[in-house]
Write an enzyme that holds these catalytic residues in place. Sequence first.
Site, PDB file in Angstrom:
ATOM      1  N   HIS A   1      45.594 -52.205  90.454  1.00 26.22           N
ATOM      2  CA  HIS A   1      46.999 -51.804  90.428  1.00 26.22           C
ATOM      3  C   HIS A   1      47.030 -50.286  90.208  1.00 26.22           C
ATOM      4  O   HIS A   1      46.151 -49.749  89.538  1.00 26.22           O
ATOM      5  CB  HIS A   1      47.663 -52.528  89.253  1.00 26.22           C
ATOM      6  CG  HIS A   1      49.148 -52.390  89.171  1.00 26.22           C
ATOM      7  ND1 HIS A   1      49.756 -51.277  88.649  1.00 26.22           N
ATOM      8  CD2 HIS A   1      50.141 -53.231  89.521  1.00 26.22           C
ATOM      9  CE1 HIS A   1      51.071 -51.447  88.671  1.00 26.22           C
ATOM     10  NE2 HIS A   1      51.330 -52.624  89.206  1.00 26.22           N
TER      11      HIS A   1
ATOM     12  N   ASP B   1      41.665 -54.398  82.841  1.00 27.43           N
ATOM     13  CA  ASP B   1      43.104 -54.561  83.018  1.00 27.43           C
ATOM     14  C   ASP B   1      43.376 -56.058  83.111  1.00 27.43           C
ATOM     15  O   ASP B   1      43.070 -56.692  84.115  1.00 27.43           O
ATOM     16  CB  ASP B   1      43.539 -53.833  84.291  1.00 27.43           C
ATOM     17  CG  ASP B   1      45.015 -54.068  84.613  1.00 27.43           C
ATOM     18  OD1 ASP B   1      45.676 -54.839  83.890  1.00 27.43           O
ATOM     19  OD2 ASP B   1      45.491 -53.478  85.607  1.00 27.43           O
TER      20      ASP B   1
ATOM     21  N   GLN C   1      47.203 -59.412  84.645  1.00 16.83           N
ATOM     22  CA  GLN C   1      47.428 -60.645  85.411  1.00 16.83           C
ATOM     23  C   GLN C   1      46.559 -61.794  84.927  1.00 16.83           C
ATOM     24  O   GLN C   1      46.609 -62.881  85.512  1.00 16.83           O
ATOM     25  CB  GLN C   1      47.157 -60.408  86.904  1.00 16.83           C
ATOM     26  CG  GLN C   1      48.090 -59.416  87.566  1.00 16.83           C
ATOM     27  CD  GLN C   1      49.520 -59.931  87.672  1.00 16.83           C
ATOM     28  OE1 GLN C   1      49.800 -61.111  87.452  1.00 16.83           O
ATOM     29  NE2 GLN C   1      50.442 -59.045  88.000  1.00 16.83           N
TER      30      GLN C   1
ATOM     31  N   LYS D   1      54.935 -60.122  81.440  1.00 18.08           N
ATOM     32  CA  LYS D   1      54.371 -61.037  82.426  1.00 18.08           C
ATOM     33  C   LYS D   1      53.935 -62.343  81.778  1.00 18.08           C
ATOM     34  O   LYS D   1      53.389 -63.219  82.445  1.00 18.08           O
ATOM     35  CB  LYS D   1      53.181 -60.388  83.124  1.00 18.08           C
ATOM     36  CG  LYS D   1      53.553 -59.172  83.979  1.00 18.08           C
ATOM     37  CD  LYS D   1      52.329 -58.622  84.687  1.00 18.08           C
ATOM     38  CE  LYS D   1      52.521 -57.209  85.181  1.00 18.08           C
ATOM     39  NZ  LYS D   1      53.374 -57.106  86.369  1.00 18.08           N
TER      40      LYS D   1
ATOM     41  N   CYS E   1      52.166 -52.128  94.310  1.00 20.73           N
ATOM     42  CA  CYS E   1      51.466 -51.074  93.569  1.00 20.73           C
ATOM     43  C   CYS E   1      49.968 -51.157  93.814  1.00 20.73           C
ATOM     44  O   CYS E   1      49.158 -50.963  92.909  1.00 20.73           O
ATOM     45  CB  CYS E   1      51.762 -51.135  92.062  1.00 20.73           C
ATOM     46  SG  CYS E   1      53.489 -50.959  91.683  1.00 20.73           S
TER      47      CYS E   1
HETATM   48  C1  PLP Z   1      46.969 -55.913  87.487  1.00 18.07           C
HETATM   49  C2  PLP Z   1      48.115 -55.144  86.918  1.00 18.07           C
HETATM   50  N1  PLP Z   1      47.874 -54.106  86.123  1.00 18.07           N
HETATM   51  C3  PLP Z   1      48.852 -53.385  85.580  1.00 18.07           C
HETATM   52  C4  PLP Z   1      50.158 -53.678  85.814  1.00 18.07           C
HETATM   53  C5  PLP Z   1      51.219 -52.818  85.215  1.00 18.07           C
HETATM   54  O1  PLP Z   1      52.024 -53.537  84.383  1.00 18.07           O
HETATM   55  P1  PLP Z   1      53.301 -52.831  83.742  1.00 18.07           P
HETATM   56  O2  PLP Z   1      54.164 -52.436  84.873  1.00 18.07           O
HETATM   57  O3  PLP Z   1      53.886 -53.890  82.886  1.00 18.07           O
HETATM   58  O4  PLP Z   1      52.793 -51.680  82.967  1.00 18.07           O
HETATM   59  C6  PLP Z   1      50.477 -54.744  86.637  1.00 18.07           C
HETATM   60  C7  PLP Z   1      51.893 -55.063  86.934  1.00 18.07           C
HETATM   61  O5  PLP Z   1      52.288 -55.402  88.013  1.00 18.07           O
HETATM   62  C8  PLP Z   1      49.427 -55.495  87.202  1.00 18.07           C
HETATM   63  O6  PLP Z   1      49.683 -56.529  88.007  1.00 18.07           O
END
Ligand code: PLP
Lengths: 420, 136
Positions: free
Chosen positions: A134, A211, A214, A237, A377
């Site tokens: 992401h 990260d 998900q 999430k 993203c």
């Molecule tokens: C794999 C991953 N990392 C990071 C994020 C970023 O999350 P946030 O927008 O809550 O900071 C997301 C959100 O879509 C994600 O899917």
Amino acid sequence: MTSMLPRTEVATLDVRTIRADFPVLSRKTASGKTVVYLDNAATSQKPRQVLDAMRTVYEEHNANIHRGVYEFSERTTAAFEGARERVARFINAPEPREVIFVRNATEGVNLVAYAWGRDNIKSGDRIVTSVLEHHSNFVPWQQLAAETGATIAVVGIDEDGRLDRDQLRAELRKGAKLLALTHTSNGLGTINPVREIVAEAKASGATVLVDAAQSVPHLPVDVADIGCDFLVFSGHKMLAPPGSGVVWGRASLLLKMRPFLYGGDMISRVAIDTTTWNELPWKFEAGTSAYVDAIGLGAAVDYLQGVGLEAIHRHELALTGYLLPKLLATDGVVVYGPKDLADRVGVVSFNIEGIHPHDVATIFDSEGVCVRAGHHCNQPLMNRLGTAATTRASFYLYNTFEECDALIAAIGTAKRVFKI
Amino acid sequence: MDDMYRDYILDHYKNPRNFGELDGATHTYHDTNPLCGDEITMFLLVDDHDTVKDVRFTGRGCAISQASASILTEEVKGKSLEELRTIDREHVLQNLGITVSPARVKCALLSLKALKGSAWGLTEWPGEQSTGTGTA
Ligand SMILES: Cc1ncc(COP(=O)(O)O)c(C=O)c1O
């Protein structure tokens, strides 16, 4: 659940009871359609239990945390710190003080990129990441590299969206200061075998950030078992409110790191020319925390544990196993990512030939079906897949097989509208 | 919502008018809508009297962005640069003849942005909308 379903898929979760906890799921759209919410990778819906926990704070004992010496402040502080302990247990963190509350996963990555990265990444160092990331776990490292003169290596994927382990090993062999890797892909649903990968990375001397935005909502995640140094995720999430996010870090590293934000709450003593920092975790929680959101996250953790993360994962896989073959059998539908159920979560990316994902999502919307259309993203990933955008359906514990049918029906509608 | 995909919109999407590059273009501008990857390049051939002699566009993306570009180019040919100034957001949305949902306004206006960009650079571009609906 209908009687037409294969039996093995029926008994995973008591979805009817679960759905009753989520008021928004029984709402209708303006055009009177029942909402089919399949955009859980973007954000999840919230159960009453979480809303109630937050309302209880506001209605019964709201006061700023860590400051008051009166009962309300003490109760709110206890609830906030209790949420930290729940989160720590949930991800099997060795110590609650290793759990830092931030707004979201993005802020979590940035915290590490500043407070660890600025002191540990030097000119010529190598940062290894992947094309699955992401933007949240990519841009902060790209910028850190640009600032410090470090380089970034981006590990690729195979045709099914699985990480190229050989390339990763080769990159690690060349020496890496940091591996920043997603646990599961928000674009394709791939699960990276982080335990094995972290072992390889640690053996090569790299510090590892995972990260888990998900994965923590959908799978049992155990930081001690994974063996990473940092792990970040977002509460929104995983049934909690936006504004609740977590960085978990090893105490030994966190203790050595400089603060991320400066100000109130994160200090221990302030003199005119020097300041000493507060202890963990508060050194990293400057200013008034989003404490009600964090308390909501604690309630979400209770809810998820009550249902069971294994069961949630199995349920989402059952839905994926139901949807994937139907998608693959639909003329003109291209599916991205793993086509089988091995090492994946309930995120399904696809395109309908001849219809742009945004048009797909608009037509789905007219049927009440909420999906994400765009690059998620994930622009480096989209480039790798050779498409500008995909349509993405993503499941959570409250989704049903009927909702998969609604999605398939909506594909039929889209093709009819576009005369395909 | 289905009203967005009227037959003429789909016709412009599938059979875009004035599609392709324009040899000898005096003005070009390329823009994208990063949210969904829509792309439009606008080509103008403007003569010494500031009249648009020819116009073409290339692009890819959703039906709304491409149909909007196709419809816009039909209108532009033969107009003076001065007349182009009067084409604004409301005009383009009205000319499309459909109710564009808020999240899709950006798609509908990409071609106008490219047109303004090609004619004057983005100094004439006020932005797609007063309220931000596009989030990543
Ligand atoms: C794999 C991953 N990392 C990071 C994020 C970023 O999350 P946030 O927008 O809550 O900071 C997301 C959100 O879509 C994600 O899917």
